[in-house]
Write an enzyme that holds these catalytic residues in place. Structure first.
Site, PDB file in Angstrom:
ATOM      1  N   SER A   5       0.863  -1.174   0.000  1.00  0.00           N
ATOM      2  CA  SER A   5       0.000   0.000   0.000  1.00  0.00           C
ATOM      3  C   SER A   5       0.900   1.224   0.000  1.00  0.00           C
ATOM      4  O   SER A   5       2.086   1.132   0.370  1.00  0.00           O
ATOM      5  CB  SER A   5      -0.876   0.009   1.261  1.00  0.00           C
ATOM      6  OG  SER A   5      -1.490   1.271   1.472  1.00  0.00           O
TER       7      SER A   5
ATOM      8  N   TYR B 282      -1.297  -0.804  10.627  1.00  0.00           N
ATOM      9  CA  TYR B 282      -1.398  -0.961   9.175  1.00  0.00           C
ATOM     10  C   TYR B 282      -0.161  -0.405   8.480  1.00  0.00           C
ATOM     11  O   TYR B 282       0.421  -1.041   7.601  1.00  0.00           O
ATOM     12  CB  TYR B 282      -2.659  -0.246   8.692  1.00  0.00           C
ATOM     13  CG  TYR B 282      -3.031  -0.520   7.254  1.00  0.00           C
ATOM     14  CD1 TYR B 282      -3.627  -1.725   6.892  1.00  0.00           C
ATOM     15  CD2 TYR B 282      -2.815   0.427   6.265  1.00  0.00           C
ATOM     16  CE1 TYR B 282      -3.991  -1.976   5.581  1.00  0.00           C
ATOM     17  CE2 TYR B 282      -3.181   0.182   4.949  1.00  0.00           C
ATOM     18  CZ  TYR B 282      -3.770  -1.016   4.613  1.00  0.00           C
ATOM     19  OH  TYR B 282      -4.119  -1.260   3.300  1.00  0.00           O
TER      20      TYR B 282
END
Length: 264
Positions: free
Chosen positions: A137, A150
């Site tokens: 990501s 995350y």
């Protein structure tokens, strides 16, 4: 033209929804036999019915379950050419607000799934001189607010990618990472609903527009667009790429954030 993945076998983790489901559909369109792996049987079955993929309900972070899934693939097809390590999620909250359980959940969902699946798949990938695509990501490149778990594990996925590329590239296995920005998926929709509540927005479209207002393309990606990049990285067209970190974020990480205050 012969489909790029004719005669090839691919495994997509987190294959029941979002980017994983789109990647399965794209690889199937290009001729691959595709297995979709995930913990929830119902979404996997829906993808299988829609695309012709084969559902493998399993936890990608559990070595025993992954070995059983790979044994199933070996028995049915005798080979594995592509692994898309896409499973992920969880990890929201600042460091001070992240419990031990939340931290472990983020590590399991994002990092352990990729590590376990690629480790267990390596013997088959070495035999086929295959390809791994690790879905990270742009959170693996820069920190967003209150997403410590995350952000940390998405950074770690890039390290995993480079280690795999370094250690197995000479043996014929290519590994590359993909870093999407905002993508319209079920998981992102949930985050948009939180943004709607925060700013009094009426629709998901308004929320996506607000989240991407400083992105040069001015929009979120569709899952099918990210799937196209995955297919490229997994194909012979990317045969010279190994250890690369490919960004598909509409230009978000090209923006010079300190100058945004001066933008018209």
């Amino acid at each position: 033209m012969t489909p790029r993945f004719a005669g090839r076998v691919a495994l997509v983790t987190g294959g029941g929804t979002g980017i994983g489901a789109a990647a399965a559909a794209r690889l199937r369109e290009e001729g691959a036999c595709v297995y979709v792996l995930g913990r929830r049987a119902a979404p996997l079955a829906a993808v299988a019915e829609a695309t012709g993929a084969i559902a493998l309900p399993a936890d990608a972070a559990d070595p025993v379950q992954v070995r059983a899934a790979l044994a199933n693939i070996a028995e049915r097809h005798g080979r594995l050419d592509v692994v898309v390590a896409n499973a992920g999620g969880f990890g929201l909250g600042a460091v001070g607000d992240t419990s031990d359980d939340d931290w472990r959940r983020a590590c399991l969902a994002n990092l352990d799934t990729a590590f376990v699946t690629t480790r267990e798949a390596l013997p088959m990938l070495l035999e086929s001189r295959g390809a791994i695509v690790v879905v990270s990501s742009i959170a693996g490149l820069a920190a967003g607010p209150e997403a410590a778990g995350y952000v940390t594990v998405k950074h770690a996925l890039i390290g995993l990618t480079r280690s795999l590329a370094r250690d197995y590239g000479r043996r014929g296995v290519r590994t590359n990472a993909l870093c999407p920005g905002w993508v319209r998926t079920e998981m992102a929709d949930d985050e948009m609903r939180a943004l709607m509540a925060l700013h009094g927005l009426a629709t998901l479209d308004e929320a996506y527009a607000r989240a991407t207002r400083d992105v040069p393309l001015g929009r979120a990606a569709e899952a099918s667009e990210i799937a196209s990049v995955i297919a490229f990285l997994a194909s012979a067209d990317a045969g010279a790429m190994n250890g690369a970190v490919v960004v598909a974020d509409g230009g978000a990480t090209a923006v010079d954030v300190p100058t945004l205050a001066f933008a018209a």
